[in-house]
Every structure is written in structure tokens, then in C-alpha cells.
Enzyme design. Sequence first.
Site, PDB file in Angstrom:
ATOM      1  N   HIS A  80       9.615  14.151   9.017  1.00 12.18           N
ATOM      2  CA  HIS A  80      10.100  13.603  10.145  1.00 12.18           C
ATOM      3  C   HIS A  80      11.113  12.235   9.791  1.00 12.18           C
ATOM      4  O   HIS A  80      10.743  11.724   9.061  1.00 12.18           O
ATOM      5  CB  HIS A  80       9.132  13.020  11.064  1.00 12.18           C
ATOM      6  N   HIS A  98       0.933  -1.055   0.116  1.00 13.32           N
ATOM      7  CA  HIS A  98       0.025   0.126   0.075  1.00 13.32           C
ATOM      8  C   HIS A  98       1.003   1.269  -0.157  1.00 13.32           C
ATOM      9  O   HIS A  98       1.853   1.335   0.720  1.00 13.32           O
ATOM     10  CB  HIS A  98      -0.780   0.116   1.183  1.00 13.32           C
TER      11      HIS A  98
END
Length: 298
Positions: A168, A82
Site C-alpha cells: 500500500h 524500531h
Amino acid sequence: MAKIVEFIPNFSEGRRQDVIDLLVKEARSVPSVMLLDYSSDTSHNRSVFTMVGDPTGIAEAAFRLCKLASEKIDLREHHGEHPRMGASDVFPFVPVKEVTVEECVELSKVVAERIWKELKIPSFLYESSATRPERTNLATVRKGQFEGMPEKLLKEEWAPDYGERKIHPSAGIMAIGARPPLIAYNVNLSTSDIRIANAIAKTIRGSSGGYQYCKAIGVMLEERNIAQVSINMVNFEGTPLYRVFEAIRAEAKRWGVTITGSEIIGLTPVKALADCAEYYLQIENFDYKKQVLENHLL
């Protein structure tokens, strides 16, 4: 609860049961929030939760789950079928009772701001919360995924809505927003050829000229050695499930394969399934509101 918001967080973890269990425990830790359902897929390497609660409780649950996911999921080591760009990949908020879309938009902004300030995870606002037209579609926002996102963020038009122009290091970047109810629907094919699933997905999805409210990609279910058409139905009344199912059946026949089964991930409005029953049973003059027993009981 006077006001009810549905929250469907998607996490980039579907294989490590210990991490999934921790996320489930955290989801159940906020008093005014209920975890209704959760499911994990090892091929997708993804988990989807369905939660409901008042706006304040949902906001707190969203932050707690994002914090935990950022501590336990490292996308530098993540692999799955995914598409993903964040440990907490997508945080959608859906109005259910006595809550407007506009209130869910404001909720998404509150959550995104807190996540940036306290966790330093940037985010895009998408769907009804989108600040630019190209950010409405999640697939467009997520294009490039975790690996390609650092370069994408340097483009003038792709500055995060919250945070700096850098991801991040391990938790990546998120999509946060308000949207209507969505049905995550997958159709499995009797083939291991991913090219067939990709071709069928291209035929049915709206962005390629297919059905307006259908988003679709082809994925490979390695543990079963079959290809799958993975679908998001963003408006089941505009494009019903049975119409997409029949289109996939017809396209599969052209490729010499069949449908072996389908699945719904998470929860779905009962009317979406009742519409399928009406279609396949050829029920004449069916009145969903009057002829479904549960509608009277509830």
C-alpha cells in the site's frame, strides 16, 4: 465472556499524541472489547496496545484500528529506531480463555482477508499462522522494512498471503498471526555507543546462537542519549527474564558499561516476574500456585 482472545496491535506512531489519542478512542469503541494497556515510545516511534475480547469483537476492533492507522500514518514520512513495514505493523492474536491456537489462526486469516478486500493493504501470515517455515519468524518477514519491501515482494518466495505483490503506498504491508504470550522487554545501557547494544543483542538472541526464545536488536534512545537492547521474549518459561538480564549484565561489563534500568512494554504474565523474584531472592521450595496470594483470590 466465554471466549477471550488477547490482541496486541503495534502501530508505527509514537510521537503524534493526537493520532495516538484517536487510536485509543477507536480501540475503546467496540462494546465487547477492552483496552487494557497502551504505551508509546518516541525513539522507536511506535505504540503498542493490549486488548482483550471475544473473537468477533477483536476481529472488528482489528479492522477499525487498521483502517484508522492507514488514514493517519504515512510510512513515507515515518522515521524511528524500531523496524517497521506497515502503519499497522504487527497484529498478533493470543489465545487466553476457551480459545485454541487454531481458532486464533483462523481469526488472523479472517482479519487479513477483510483488510485486503476493504483497505487494499496486503499482509503476511506469521508465527503459528505462517504458511511457510521462513514466515514464522517476524524478523525474517519484516527484513527490508517499508523501503525495501517492494523489491522483496517480487521474489518468488515472498508473495503476500493476502494481496498483490505490491505494498500500500502509505500504509505498507502487515504481519498478522496467532502466537503464544510474548514479553516486550528492554534493557538500557550506560553508553551512547549503539555498537555495544548491537553486539550484546547479537550475543543473546537465538538466531545468532544465543538463547532460543530470545529476539533482540540494539536501538538508540535519542532523547536520553543512551543505547538500548530491545528484546522480545517469546517463551518466558523456556528462557526466563532473569537469565537474559544476567547475560546482558555480563556482556556489558566486558564493554566497560553497566545496565541503568529496564522496562516492560505492555502487559506481562505475573509468573514471569514471580520467577525473577524466586531467582534473585533465592527462595527455597517456592510454589507459585500456592504461595502467591492473588492466585487464591482470582
